[in-house]
Design an enzyme around this catalytic site. Structure first.
Site, PDB file in Angstrom:
ATOM      1  N   HIS A   1       1.053  -1.144   0.046  1.00 57.48           N
ATOM      2  CA  HIS A   1       0.079   0.036   0.046  1.00 57.48           C
ATOM      3  C   HIS A   1       0.715   0.994   0.015  1.00 57.48           C
ATOM      4  O   HIS A   1       1.864   1.286   0.580  1.00 57.48           O
ATOM      5  CB  HIS A   1      -1.006   0.046   1.310  1.00 57.48           C
ATOM      6  CG  HIS A   1      -1.959   1.166   1.485  1.00 57.48           C
ATOM      7  ND1 HIS A   1      -1.587   2.514   1.510  1.00 57.48           N
ATOM      8  CD2 HIS A   1      -3.176   1.075   0.722  1.00 57.48           C
ATOM      9  CE1 HIS A   1      -2.722   3.197   1.331  1.00 57.48           C
ATOM     10  NE2 HIS A   1      -3.635   2.325   0.912  1.00 57.48           N
TER      11      HIS A   1
ATOM     12  N   GLU B   1      -3.788   2.685  -7.194  1.00 55.47           N
ATOM     13  CA  GLU B   1      -4.124   3.680  -6.143  1.00 55.47           C
ATOM     14  C   GLU B   1      -3.267   4.892  -6.511  1.00 55.47           C
ATOM     15  O   GLU B   1      -2.117   4.797  -5.791  1.00 55.47           O
ATOM     16  CB  GLU B   1      -4.333   3.495  -4.624  1.00 55.47           C
ATOM     17  CG  GLU B   1      -4.902   2.065  -4.481  1.00 55.47           C
ATOM     18  CD  GLU B   1      -5.297   2.248  -2.829  1.00 55.47           C
ATOM     19  OE1 GLU B   1      -6.430   2.451  -2.557  1.00 55.47           O
ATOM     20  OE2 GLU B   1      -4.465   2.038  -2.050  1.00 55.47           O
TER      21      GLU B   1
HETATM   22  P1  13P Z   1      -9.412   6.843   0.532  1.00 58.23           P
HETATM   23  O1  13P Z   1     -10.682   6.210  -0.094  1.00 58.23           O
HETATM   24  O2  13P Z   1      -9.568   7.364   1.648  1.00 58.23           O
HETATM   25  O3  13P Z   1      -9.176   7.928  -0.445  1.00 58.23           O
HETATM   26  O4  13P Z   1      -8.250   5.741   0.712  1.00 58.23           O
HETATM   27  C1  13P Z   1      -7.908   5.033  -0.479  1.00 58.23           C
HETATM   28  C2  13P Z   1      -6.991   3.859  -0.168  1.00 58.23           C
HETATM   29  O5  13P Z   1      -5.810   4.008   0.426  1.00 58.23           O
HETATM   30  C3  13P Z   1      -7.664   2.631  -0.002  1.00 58.23           C
HETATM   31  O6  13P Z   1      -6.375   1.573   0.227  1.00 58.23           O
END
Ligand code: 13P
Length: 254
Positions: free
Chosen positions: A98, A170
């Site tokens: 992550h 992400e």
């Molecule tokens: P948010 O949905 O709060 O932007 O976070 C995304 C995230 O990092 C999920 O792993």
């Protein structure tokens, strides 16, 4: 024959909630899940709550995962948790790489491949997270960054294992900012990731692999995101902390 990928909606609670709110939320989600045949739903909870959370989720199709682990089996690794330990407390999946692990805790890119391999060996479903920072996008380095992250994370994965491996895109600039990637941006990067899998592992692996989008996913943008061809689901942070915002996301219209 074309392979149909089941939509996958996952909540990443990060370091939030307390024990009683966590258990309440799992009960609510469990109560709203169908038989799991048309979508897969999972929660990535803080490790200390995994045993209790998975006990509550038992008997439902709700997946329960951890947010991190260490790739060694055991040994002098103070503060770390092994894949087998996660299995023992009921986790069936795990997040790997992550952006908060990479950037706040400086986890090396090359650890992700060892973690993906270990997760597969220990029957945990890995979700490999990738994504570029704002300055990397602005200097046209998005493809290069993603290629480096995919090269490292999927280095030891065999094509038929892509049924069990999920990639989550992400963009770092979209996490917790309220700024979601545009449909064009998400479409472009998701297609790039699928093409990378195709080139490395072949067409079947590329068709099987699910690619999630993460970064400011909300009830009002989930439907648009899910309509993008190569978006197979969502990894939800902030909006997964409350039933009011998470339930409408998992119940999006197909
Ligand atoms: P948010 O949905 O709060 O932007 O976070 C995304 C995230 O990092 C999920 O792993």
């Amino acid at each position: 024959m074309t392979f149909v990928r089941k939509p996958y909606i996952a909540g990443n609670w990060k370091m939030n909630l307390d024990r009683s709110r966590a258990l309440d939320l799992i009960k609510t989600i469990k109560g709203r899940l169908g038989d799991g045949s048309d979508r897969e739903v999972a929660i990535f909870a803080p490790s200390v709550y995994l045993a209790d959370v998975s006990a509550v989720a038992q008997g439902s199709p709700l997946g329960i995962g951890a947010q991190n682990f260490h790739f060694e089996d055991d040994g002098a690794f103070t503060g770390e948790i092994s894949a087998r330990m996660l299995r023992e407390v009921g986790a069936d999946r795990v997040l790997i790489g992550h952006s908060e692990r990479r950037h706040i805790f400086r986890e090396p890119n090359d650890w992700t491949g060892r973690k993906v391999r270990k997760a597969l060996e220990e029957a945990l479903l890995p979700v490999l997270c990738v994504g570029e920072k704002l300055e990397e996008r602005q200097s046209n380095r998005t493809d290069r960054v993603l290629r480096r992250q995919l090269d490292a994370g999927l280095t030891d994965v065999k094509p038929d294992e892509m049924l069990r491996v999920t990639v989550a895109y992400e963009p770092v600039w979209a996490i917790g900012t309220g700024e979601v990637a545009t449909p064009e941006q998400a479409a472009e990067v998701h297609a790039f990731i699928r093409k990378w899998i195709h080139n490395r592992m072949g067409g079947e692996a590329a068709q099987m692999a699910r690619i999630l989008y993460g970064g400011s996913v909300m009830p009002d943008n989930i439907r648009g995101l899910m309509q993008i061809e190569d978006v197979d689901g969502a990894l939800v942070g902030g909006a997964s902390l409350k039933a009011d915002t998470f339930i409408p996301i998992i119940e999006f219209d197909q």
